[in-house]
Design a protein around this motif. Structure first.
Motif, PDB file in Angstrom:
ATOM      1  N   VAL A 183       0.872  -1.177   0.000  1.00 47.03           N
ATOM      2  CA  VAL A 183       0.000   0.000   0.000  1.00 47.03           C
ATOM      3  C   VAL A 183       0.907   1.224   0.000  1.00 47.03           C
ATOM      4  CG1 VAL A 183      -1.736   1.326   1.268  1.00 47.03           C
ATOM      5  CG2 VAL A 183      -1.860  -1.189   1.229  1.00 47.03           C
ATOM      6  N   GLU A 184       0.785   2.024  -1.059  1.00 49.19           N
ATOM      7  CA  GLU A 184       1.565   3.249  -1.162  1.00 49.19           C
ATOM      8  C   GLU A 184       0.645   4.432  -0.887  1.00 49.19           C
ATOM      9  OE1 GLU A 184       3.224   2.989  -5.111  1.00 49.19           O
ATOM     10  OE2 GLU A 184       5.004   1.979  -4.328  1.00 49.19           O
TER      11      GLU A 184
ATOM     12  N   LEU B  68       5.030   5.694   2.464  1.00 50.13           N
ATOM     13  CA  LEU B  68       4.703   6.977   1.863  1.00 50.13           C
ATOM     14  C   LEU B  68       5.518   7.152   0.593  1.00 50.13           C
ATOM     15  CD1 LEU B  68       4.737   9.404   4.928  1.00 50.13           C
ATOM     16  CD2 LEU B  68       2.875   7.988   4.079  1.00 50.13           C
ATOM     17  N   VAL B  69       4.905   7.753  -0.408  1.00 50.22           N
ATOM     18  CA  VAL B  69       5.602   8.105  -1.644  1.00 50.22           C
ATOM     19  C   VAL B  69       5.233   9.542  -1.995  1.00 50.22           C
ATOM     20  CG1 VAL B  69       5.690   5.730  -2.509  1.00 50.22           C
ATOM     21  CG2 VAL B  69       3.768   7.204  -3.137  1.00 50.22           C
ATOM     22  N   GLY B  70       6.075  10.182  -2.777  1.00 45.43           N
ATOM     23  CA  GLY B  70       5.777  11.515  -3.260  1.00 45.43           C
ATOM     24  C   GLY B  70       5.754  12.596  -2.192  1.00 45.43           C
ATOM     25  N   VAL B  71       6.546  12.432  -1.151  1.00 45.42           N
ATOM     26  CA  VAL B  71       6.574  13.449  -0.097  1.00 45.42           C
ATOM     27  C   VAL B  71       7.403  14.631  -0.603  1.00 45.42           C
ATOM     28  CG1 VAL B  71       7.191  13.967   2.290  1.00 45.42           C
ATOM     29  CG2 VAL B  71       6.373  11.681   1.684  1.00 45.42           C
ATOM     30  N   THR B  72       6.711  15.704  -0.982  1.00 43.20           N
ATOM     31  CA  THR B  72       7.381  16.869  -1.535  1.00 43.20           C
ATOM     32  C   THR B  72       7.377  18.065  -0.580  1.00 43.20           C
ATOM     33  OG1 THR B  72       5.350  17.559  -2.642  1.00 43.20           O
ATOM     34  CG2 THR B  72       6.892  16.201  -3.914  1.00 43.20           C
ATOM     35  N   SER B  73       6.492  18.071   0.395  1.00 45.01           N
ATOM     36  CA  SER B  73       6.388  19.196   1.320  1.00 45.01           C
ATOM     37  C   SER B  73       7.573  19.231   2.282  1.00 45.01           C
ATOM     38  CB  SER B  73       5.091  19.090   2.133  1.00 45.01           C
ATOM     39  OG  SER B  73       5.135  19.964   3.245  1.00 45.01           O
ATOM     40  N   PRO B  74       8.274  20.368   2.346  1.00 44.27           N
ATOM     41  CA  PRO B  74       9.371  20.493   3.312  1.00 44.27           C
ATOM     42  C   PRO B  74       8.898  20.308   4.753  1.00 44.27           C
ATOM     43  CG  PRO B  74       9.443  22.296   1.730  1.00 44.27           C
ATOM     44  CD  PRO B  74       8.157  21.560   1.494  1.00 44.27           C
ATOM     45  N   LEU B  75       7.669  20.730   5.054  1.00 40.08           N
ATOM     46  CA  LEU B  75       7.141  20.565   6.415  1.00 40.08           C
ATOM     47  C   LEU B  75       6.947  19.095   6.759  1.00 40.08           C
ATOM     48  CD1 LEU B  75       4.479  23.426   6.494  1.00 40.08           C
ATOM     49  CD2 LEU B  75       6.695  23.378   7.654  1.00 40.08           C
ATOM     50  N   VAL B  76       6.426  18.324   5.825  1.00 40.67           N
ATOM     51  CA  VAL B  76       6.217  16.894   6.071  1.00 40.67           C
ATOM     52  C   VAL B  76       7.555  16.174   6.169  1.00 40.67           C
ATOM     53  CG1 VAL B  76       5.205  14.754   5.189  1.00 40.67           C
ATOM     54  CG2 VAL B  76       3.937  16.911   4.986  1.00 40.67           C
ATOM     55  N   ARG B  77       8.492  16.490   5.269  1.00 41.24           N
ATOM     56  CA  ARG B  77       9.820  15.861   5.334  1.00 41.24           C
ATOM     57  C   ARG B  77      10.486  16.155   6.665  1.00 41.24           C
ATOM     58  NH1 ARG B  77      11.912  17.388  -0.550  1.00 41.24           N
ATOM     59  NH2 ARG B  77      11.790  19.373   0.488  1.00 41.24           N
ATOM     60  N   ARG B  78      10.376  17.398   7.112  1.00 43.91           N
ATOM     61  CA  ARG B  78      10.989  17.766   8.391  1.00 43.91           C
ATOM     62  C   ARG B  78      10.359  16.994   9.549  1.00 43.91           C
ATOM     63  NH1 ARG B  78      10.942  23.864   9.791  1.00 43.91           N
ATOM     64  NH2 ARG B  78       9.054  23.379  10.923  1.00 43.91           N
ATOM     65  N   LEU B  79       9.030  16.860   9.536  1.00 40.88           N
ATOM     66  CA  LEU B  79       8.351  16.080  10.576  1.00 40.88           C
ATOM     67  C   LEU B  79       8.884  14.651  10.604  1.00 40.88           C
ATOM     68  CD1 LEU B  79       5.984  15.694  12.655  1.00 40.88           C
ATOM     69  CD2 LEU B  79       4.615  14.966  10.686  1.00 40.88           C
TER      70      LEU B  79
ATOM     71  N   LEU C 186       8.645   4.992   7.415  1.00 41.00           N
ATOM     72  CA  LEU C 186       7.497   5.328   6.573  1.00 41.00           C
ATOM     73  C   LEU C 186       7.834   5.520   5.103  1.00 41.00           C
ATOM     74  CD1 LEU C 186       5.564   7.692   8.984  1.00 41.00           C
ATOM     75  CD2 LEU C 186       4.883   5.403   8.233  1.00 41.00           C
ATOM     76  N   LEU C 187       9.067   5.874   4.797  1.00 41.02           N
ATOM     77  CA  LEU C 187       9.435   6.093   3.401  1.00 41.02           C
ATOM     78  C   LEU C 187       9.996   4.844   2.741  1.00 41.02           C
ATOM     79  CD1 LEU C 187      11.035   9.642   3.658  1.00 41.02           C
ATOM     80  CD2 LEU C 187       8.754   9.039   2.832  1.00 41.02           C
ATOM     81  N   GLY C 188      10.430   3.880   3.519  1.00 42.28           N
ATOM     82  CA  GLY C 188      10.952   2.645   2.952  1.00 42.28           C
ATOM     83  C   GLY C 188      12.366   2.806   2.441  1.00 42.28           C
ATOM     84  N   PRO C 189      12.882   1.770   1.779  1.00 38.06           N
ATOM     85  CA  PRO C 189      14.281   1.771   1.345  1.00 38.06           C
ATOM     86  C   PRO C 189      14.604   2.828   0.297  1.00 38.06           C
ATOM     87  CG  PRO C 189      13.122  -0.136   0.462  1.00 38.06           C
ATOM     88  CD  PRO C 189      12.193   0.542   1.429  1.00 38.06           C
ATOM     89  N   ASP C 190      13.628   3.249  -0.494  1.00 38.02           N
ATOM     90  CA  ASP C 190      13.872   4.259  -1.518  1.00 38.02           C
ATOM     91  C   ASP C 190      13.399   5.632  -1.063  1.00 38.02           C
ATOM     92  OD1 ASP C 190      14.848   2.292  -3.210  1.00 38.02           O
ATOM     93  OD2 ASP C 190      12.853   1.858  -3.991  1.00 38.02           O
ATOM     94  N   GLY C 191      13.242   5.807   0.229  1.00 40.38           N
ATOM     95  CA  GLY C 191      12.653   7.012   0.788  1.00 40.38           C
ATOM     96  C   GLY C 191      13.307   8.307   0.403  1.00 40.38           C
TER      97      GLY C 191
END
Length: 118
Positions: free
Chosen positions: A50-51, A84-95, A105-110
């Motif tokens: 599930v992505e 999770l895939v397609g995380v582009t928001s700097p706020l979400v990445r920082r969290l 949550l991002l997996g091996p290719d995170g």
């Protein structure tokens, strides 16, 4: 007080057997229950992967993060991969990075899937 934009969700079964849950809006204390419902439905589908597509999410708070981590735990119990895939928001990445949950949550290719593609 500004009203939080609603969270929109869409679930799509891909030809490769993966299930994609696309999100648009903000994931916060008000929309976290809606996210939980969408992820519960996706996990009950029986897909092996599930992505959760976060490309349309600009903000996620700790309530949303908690829902994601709980869904990941339930997925693992069923032998399903949730990431999770397609995380582009700097706020979400920082969290994700500041809470130490990025790898889970991002997996091996995170690192690749969390960068904005130009």
């Amino acid at each position: 007080m500004a009203e939080t934009p609603p969270l929109a969700t869409a679930v799509q079964q891909r030809a490769d057997g993966r299930l994609k849950v696309s999100l648009w809006g903000e994931v916060d204390v008000l929309s976290a229950p809606q996210l939980r419902v969408a992820l519960d439905a996706a996990l009950s589908d029986g897909a092996r992967v599930v992505e959760v597509d976060f490309s349309g999410v600009e903000f996620c708070d700790c309530f949303g993060l908690g829902v994601l981590l709980e869904a990941r735990r339930r997925a693992a119990e069923r032998g399903t991969v949730l990431r999770l895939v397609g995380v582009t928001s700097p706020l979400v990445r920082r969290l994700l990075h500041q809470t130490g949950t990025a790898a889970a949550l991002l997996g091996p290719d995170g690192e690749v899937s969390s960068r904005r593609v130009h």
